[in-house]
Enzyme design. Structure first.
Site, PDB file in Angstrom:
ATOM      1  N   HIS A  91      -7.358  13.134 -17.980  1.00 58.71           N
ATOM      2  CA  HIS A  91      -6.289  13.490 -17.043  1.00 58.71           C
ATOM      3  C   HIS A  91      -6.417  12.637 -15.779  1.00 58.71           C
ATOM      4  CE1 HIS A  91      -3.724  15.710 -14.305  1.00 58.71           C
ATOM      5  NE2 HIS A  91      -4.765  15.968 -13.530  1.00 58.71           N
ATOM      6  N   ASP A 120      13.264 -13.417  -7.119  1.00 61.85           N
ATOM      7  CA  ASP A 120      12.386 -12.812  -8.127  1.00 61.85           C
ATOM      8  C   ASP A 120      11.002 -12.751  -7.511  1.00 61.85           C
ATOM      9  OD1 ASP A 120      10.959 -12.084 -10.537  1.00 61.85           O
ATOM     10  OD2 ASP A 120      12.668 -12.865 -11.662  1.00 61.85           O
ATOM     11  N   TRP A 156     -13.505  11.435 -14.185  1.00 59.89           N
ATOM     12  CA  TRP A 156     -12.896  10.118 -13.912  1.00 59.89           C
ATOM     13  C   TRP A 156     -13.787   9.286 -13.004  1.00 59.89           C
ATOM     14  CZ3 TRP A 156     -10.915   7.262  -9.761  1.00 59.89           C
ATOM     15  CH2 TRP A 156     -10.944   7.898  -8.518  1.00 59.89           C
ATOM     16  N   SER A 184      -4.972  -6.389 -14.735  1.00 59.37           N
ATOM     17  CA  SER A 184      -3.541  -6.203 -14.513  1.00 59.37           C
ATOM     18  C   SER A 184      -3.251  -5.922 -13.043  1.00 59.37           C
ATOM     19  CB  SER A 184      -3.040  -5.068 -15.395  1.00 59.37           C
ATOM     20  OG  SER A 184      -1.806  -4.593 -14.927  1.00 59.37           O
ATOM     21  N   SER A 185      -4.049  -5.030 -12.438  1.00 53.69           N
ATOM     22  CA  SER A 185      -3.819  -4.687 -11.028  1.00 53.69           C
ATOM     23  C   SER A 185      -4.037  -5.891 -10.123  1.00 53.69           C
ATOM     24  CB  SER A 185      -4.787  -3.591 -10.583  1.00 53.69           C
ATOM     25  OG  SER A 185      -4.479  -2.406 -11.216  1.00 53.69           O
ATOM     26  N   HIS A 268     -12.830   4.759  -2.661  1.00 54.57           N
ATOM     27  CA  HIS A 268     -12.092   5.239  -1.500  1.00 54.57           C
ATOM     28  C   HIS A 268     -10.884   4.371  -1.158  1.00 54.57           C
ATOM     29  CE1 HIS A 268     -11.280   8.339   1.237  1.00 54.57           C
ATOM     30  NE2 HIS A 268     -10.801   7.402   2.004  1.00 54.57           N
ATOM     31  N   GLU A 270      -9.314   2.835  -3.225  1.00 51.76           N
ATOM     32  CA  GLU A 270      -8.410   3.153  -4.337  1.00 51.76           C
ATOM     33  C   GLU A 270      -7.493   4.333  -3.997  1.00 51.76           C
ATOM     34  OE1 GLU A 270      -7.605   1.983  -7.271  1.00 51.76           O
ATOM     35  OE2 GLU A 270      -6.548   3.739  -8.051  1.00 51.76           O
ATOM     36  N   TYR A 272      -6.413   5.115  -1.139  1.00 48.39           N
ATOM     37  CA  TYR A 272      -5.380   4.623  -0.214  1.00 48.39           C
ATOM     38  C   TYR A 272      -4.395   3.712  -0.912  1.00 48.39           C
ATOM     39  CZ  TYR A 272      -8.010   6.894   3.397  1.00 48.39           C
ATOM     40  OH  TYR A 272      -8.638   7.843   4.123  1.00 48.39           O
ATOM     41  N   SER A 283       8.761   6.079   4.883  1.00 48.52           N
ATOM     42  CA  SER A 283       9.212   5.435   6.125  1.00 48.52           C
ATOM     43  C   SER A 283      10.547   4.732   5.957  1.00 48.52           C
ATOM     44  CB  SER A 283       8.172   4.409   6.597  1.00 48.52           C
ATOM     45  OG  SER A 283       6.926   5.017   6.741  1.00 48.52           O
ATOM     46  N   HIS A 317     -18.579   9.400   2.264  1.00 49.51           N
ATOM     47  CA  HIS A 317     -18.228  10.816   2.473  1.00 49.51           C
ATOM     48  C   HIS A 317     -17.986  11.528   1.142  1.00 49.51           C
ATOM     49  CE1 HIS A 317     -13.720   9.621   3.002  1.00 49.51           C
ATOM     50  NE2 HIS A 317     -13.936   9.987   1.774  1.00 49.51           N
ATOM     51  N   HIS A 318     -17.906  10.752   0.049  1.00 49.10           N
ATOM     52  CA  HIS A 318     -17.862  11.381  -1.273  1.00 49.10           C
ATOM     53  C   HIS A 318     -19.266  11.745  -1.743  1.00 49.10           C
ATOM     54  CE1 HIS A 318     -13.619  10.266  -1.964  1.00 49.10           C
ATOM     55  NE2 HIS A 318     -13.924   9.207  -1.248  1.00 49.10           N
ATOM     56  N   THR A 343      -3.485   8.264  10.727  1.00 45.26           N
ATOM     57  CA  THR A 343      -2.662   9.093   9.845  1.00 45.26           C
ATOM     58  C   THR A 343      -1.784  10.017  10.679  1.00 45.26           C
ATOM     59  OG1 THR A 343      -4.537   9.037   8.336  1.00 45.26           O
ATOM     60  CG2 THR A 343      -2.751  10.523   7.777  1.00 45.26           C
ATOM     61  N   LYS A 346       1.222   8.272  12.035  1.00 38.31           N
ATOM     62  CA  LYS A 346       2.315   8.146  11.064  1.00 38.31           C
ATOM     63  C   LYS A 346       3.146   9.425  11.009  1.00 38.31           C
ATOM     64  CE  LYS A 346       0.785   4.684   7.878  1.00 38.31           C
ATOM     65  NZ  LYS A 346       2.113   4.076   7.867  1.00 38.31           N
ATOM     66  N   ARG A 465     -15.781  22.498  -9.530  1.00 39.48           N
ATOM     67  CA  ARG A 465     -14.772  21.826 -10.345  1.00 39.48           C
ATOM     68  C   ARG A 465     -15.358  21.467 -11.710  1.00 39.48           C
ATOM     69  NH1 ARG A 465     -14.576  15.822  -7.574  1.00 39.48           N
ATOM     70  NH2 ARG A 465     -12.943  15.496  -9.111  1.00 39.48           N
TER      71      ARG A 465
END
Lengths: 544, 371
Positions: A91, A120, A156, A184-185, A268, A270, A272, A283, A317-318, A343, A346, A465
């Site tokens: 998932h 293009d 994951w 690809s990314s 991290h 990632e 964002y 926006s 922080h993870h 943040t 924004k 979890r």
């Protein structure tokens, strides 16, 4: 540096206007499947990305519903713990790498050339390759579920040594799949950067670009910076599993915590990568439906850039409970708290854009407004998680699950849906059925909150979890979450229905489909012809 | 339509309120000074977020209501205001500094594990906890005691479903207890919310944490880091006792440890070994190899009918004592005593139709361990 003129195509040039043209017949694309396999057109590739992402969203969603069905009540009823772990893992992987990221890339493909007045993407054939890597990668990843020993079952985040020494044999295929998705990314990101830096319409400065373009430019740099780190860490896993190295095995002198440092140095930024383009979309949409220019455009750009820079300094922080030294805990606590500042800027800017506007509530606006509110709630729980001593209680509980789903589902996913409703008239030439879209919106909002809000409580009350079964005190909250999940899941069928109906017909949309929309894409006809801006438009700065 | 909405809203509100009353829904205040401080931090920042949320969402919904296009609102055209932007960058920064100060103080306190009265080694193993009272020669493993039949639904749930163990960690109150934490296999995380201790146990590393419990009682938690199939079935129970009671327990437990290790030298009957072996197998081995020895290939091979096991007695013994490097099979030389090792090997050589008929004596195992 002056922006370079986009390349011109002599064969088609004669028939073009700034508004675009039909492709001449001698340049007609191959028909049928081959057309989609070989296309180098940014709009077609954008559609491919979006369709792929939608399919994967449903596959990942089915996995989520398997999880929620098992957790509907205590005890093991439907699946065994081994399969449950594969579901939580798949998932997460599918939603992150195959649903959210490709959806944003699809939107970038469609909209960045249209928003900057380019004909293009800068590297069209690379673009085709970037997309077609994805079905390969995720077919491979999904096929691991049918391999002996099952698919990835380590979350994951695939922490070593659970994902190396103790992993199922299919892990090597998982690594290969992730490598392909990563390539690809990276290729997609290179293409986006090349396009934005080189192919803007004459007269469009960087600080004139729509925020969706800006946020994607910054996201693309993040991708280029961190996907190689992911590639590195999974290669080290590959070596540990198959070639007898001990990068992450303490028994051989390696370090399991090193895995987490490397993973989160990728991980991290990632997260964002999955939210910055959403900021860009919101926006763009909020000023349209508030009929008022975005408040604080430069500060939005600087805030996005600050968030991106800070994202490289907060990864641990993870890892507050892995036993970091005190100095490291303090550093990562402070740096993480700092993210609240840009943040906040924004969010204040969006709200000030609404202030004294002339606001209407079409479906793209509804999704964007829900984004602002619910993303902010996710931001609050993020701030709580940043407080390292308190994180010793929050860490690895459903409070964290609630937090990141608030920023990813009503955050990233709602922004994607807002974008789809916003740009569907441009893509198809028809407005989406507004009544259907409103049903979809309200059911989604209720479903999302019913699913994820109770998770705050089950987490605070002590539910970890990634468990297939839980103690009795968590039963009520889990039942609510499961009901909400099924409501949210099935509501998404309305989304598919709305999109399909909109492709097939509906109220005709003019070039400028929304009254308050002023970016360049609204100067080409709806639906946008296959080729647009073959002659670059002259960009005129809106004068307030 | 409207009544449907009302029904959904009212029933979900009702459901949430009833669950709130029935069960805990917030972080527990806990029973240590540190857990109280963490709870205080949690509530402080929560209320700060509530206030900020009220202001921000208030402004937002005011604008949404007041400036509706459908009510003929005409949009203004302003899009910049430097003073306002400096203001809303600085104020959050100050609030953050205000939060960081108490958080730093608490964290510094949490990191001071010095001058402990008692050291307990906590070792995570798939899927149980091992506790060793350092310097006291008392050590035991703590397994979940919830019957599998409750999990599969054949029996009703007990009161402490999934949060009960065969032998809890016993700790004294009012003494500083230092935890040294590590793992034998994958990363686990030892977490008891009431004690506000959550710390990863990492193979090859020793982490430190500590508690000083204020109130006697039984505190429950579970593994917090995904560690494989039975991650959900790795509960922690801490029994906190008055100091005198704890000291008495310690004396008693030491004596029991001595009794358990007795009998290494005598000859054991087959039946004795089989009976003891079955108990050991059920609490230690069955999580992977399953209670009928059928295993869960390919990660966990079957023992029933396993040709190599039946034919190669020596290999079988070595595997149990030393584990198999690079696989999930751990070495049991330090976690089981010679009697337990001998009986579990004997059991697996004779149960489920393996029927080799041979047995292994504790004395034989003790000799091998001494080598």
């Amino acid at each position: 540096m002056a922006p370079k003129l986009p390349p011109t195509y002599p064969l088609e040039h004669s028939a073009t206007t700034a508004a675009g043209s039909q492709a001449p017949t001698h340049h007609a694309p191959p028909r049928g499947l081959l057309r989609w396999l070989l296309t180098t057109n940014h709009k077609e590739i954008g559609s491919l990305y979006l369709i792929f992402s939608l399919i994967m969203f449903f596959i990942g969603g089915i996995f989520a519903l398997v999880i929620r069905a098992e957790l509907f009540q205590p005890g093991l009823q439907l699946v065994n713990p081994e399969f449950f772990n594969q579901m939580t893992t798949m998932h997460g992987l599918i939603m992150v790498f195959a649903a959210v990221m490709p959806a944003f890339t699809g939107l970038a493909n469609w909209m960045i050339p249209l928003q900057i007045g380019a004909p293009d993407m800068a590297l069209p054939r690379l673009n085709n390759f970037s997309f077609w890597l994805l079905p390969v990668a995720f077919t491979l990843l999904l096929s691991t579920l049918f391999m002996p020993g099952g698919g990835p079952n380590f979350g994951w985040t695939f922490y070593a040594p659970l994902s190396t020494t103790y992993a199922p044999p299919s892990t090597t295929f998982f690594i290969l799949a992730l490598h392909i998705a990563g390539i690809s990314s990276i290729l997609g990101a290179i293409n986006i950067i090349a396009t934005i830096l080189n192919m803007r319409a004459p007269g469009m400065r960087m600080m004139d670009m729509p925020l969706f373009v800006w946020t994607w430019l910054i996201t693309a740099f993040l991708l280029i910076a961190v996907m190689p780190v992911l590639a590195g860490v999974i290669t080290m896993m590959l070596m540990d599993i198959n070639f007898g190295t001990s990068f992450f095995s303490a028994a051989g002198g390696g370090d399991p915590v090193l895995f987490q440092h490397l993973f989160w140095f990728f991980g991290h930024p990632e997260v964002y990568i999955m939210i910055l383009p959403a900021f860009g979309i919101v926006s763009v949409i909020i000023p349209t439906f508030a009929r008022k220019p975005l408040f604080g455009y430069p500060s939005m750009v600087y805030a996005t850039a600050s968030i991106a820079l800070l994202s490289f300094m907060v990864w641990a922080h993870h890892m507050f409970v892995v036993g970091l030294p005190l100095a490291a805990e303090l550093f990562f606590m402070y740096s993480t708290m700092l993210i609240a500042v840009p943040t906040g800027v924004k969010i204040f800017n969006w709200i000030t854009t609404l202030f004294r506007g002339s606001i209407s509530f079409e479906s793209p606006m509804l999704f964007s407004l829900a984004f602002v509110v619910l993303f902010t709630i996710g931001g609050f729980s993020g701030l709580m998680l940043a407080i390292s001593p308190a994180d010793f209680q929050y860490h690895d509980t459903y409070f964290v699950v609630a937090h990141f789903h608030y920023v990813l589902v009503p955050g990233a996913v709602f922004a994607i849906m807002a974008a789809v409703y916003y740009w569907l008239p441009k893509w198809t030439g028809h407005y989406p059925n507004e009544r259907l879209a409103q049903w979809h919106f309200w059911l989604s909002v209720i479903g999302v909150n019913l699913t994820f809000f109770p998770m705050h409580f089950s987490g605070l009350a002590g539910m970890p979890r990634r468990i297939p079964d839980y103690a009795l005190q968590f039963a009520d909250f889990n039942m609510l979450s499961s009901l909400g999940a099924f409501l949210f899941g099935f509501s998404q069928l309305l989304f598919v229905l709305g999109v399909v109906l909109c492709v097939r017909g509906g109220k005709k949309a003019p070039a400028q489909a929304w009254e308050g929309a002023w970016d360049l894409e609204w100067t080409v006809p709806s639906p946008a012809p296959l080729h647009t801006f073959e002659t670059p438009p002259v960009f005129k700065r809106p004068t307030p | 339509m409207r009544s449907l909405w009302r029904w959904i809203v009212s029933s979900s509100v009702f459901l949430s309120i009833t669950s709130v009353h029935a069960n805990g829904w917030n972080m527990p205040r806990g029973v240590t000074d540190v857990s109280g401080e963490i709870y205080g931090l949690h509530m402080t920042i929560f209320w700060i977020c509530v206030v900020i949320g009220a202001v921000v969402f208030g402004a937002m919904f005011y604008s949404l209501f007041r400036y509706r296009h459908s009510k003929g609102a005409k949009s203004a055209n302003f899009h910049e205001h430097t003073t306002v932007e400096i203001f809303w960058t600085t104020i959050p920064l100050l609030i953050l500094v205000g939060m960081a100060v108490p958080a730093t103080a608490t964290l510094t306190k949490m990191y001071d594990a010095s001058e402990a009265d008692l050291d307990v080694m906590i070792i995570g193993q798939q899927w149980r906890w091992r506790y060793e009272y350092l310097g006291e020669e008392v050590a035991f493993t703590s397994n979940m005691s919830t019957p599998r039949a409750q999990i599969s639904g054949e029996e009703g749930f007990g009161e402490h479903y999934l949060r009960e163990v065969d032998e809890p960690l016993v700790l004294p109150i009012n003494r500083k207890v230092r935890f040294l934490m590590t793992s034998d296999d994958v990363i686990h995380s030892w977490w008891v919310p009431e004690l506000a201790v959550k710390q990863d146990t990492i193979p090859g590393f020793i982490n430190e944490n500590w508690v000083n419990i204020n109130e006697p009682g039984i505190y429950r938690g579970q593994c917090a880091e995904l560690c494989g199939i039975d991650h959900a079935f790795m509960p922690i129970v801490v029994h906190a006792m008055e100091e005198a009671e704890f000291d008495a327990w310690m004396v008693e437990r030491k004596e029991a440890m001595k009794q358990e290790a007795l009998g290494v030298d005598r000859e054991w009957e087959m039946q004795e070994l089989m009976a003891r072996g079955e108990t050991v197998f059920e609490s230690i081995c069955a999580a992977c190899h399953q209670s009928e020895g059928q295993g869960a290939p390919p990660a966990f091979p079957a023992l029933a009918g396993n040709a190599r096991l039946i034919e190669d007695r020596e290999w079988h013994i070595q595997t149990v004592i030393n584990g198999v490097s690079g696989t999930a099979m751990p070495a049991f030389r330090n976690t089981l005593n010679p009697v337990e090792l001998a009986s579990v090997v004997t059991y697996t050589r004779n149960a489920w139709g393996n029927d080799t008929g041979d047995s292994v004596q504790p004395a034989d195992i003790a000799r091998r361990l001494a080598q």
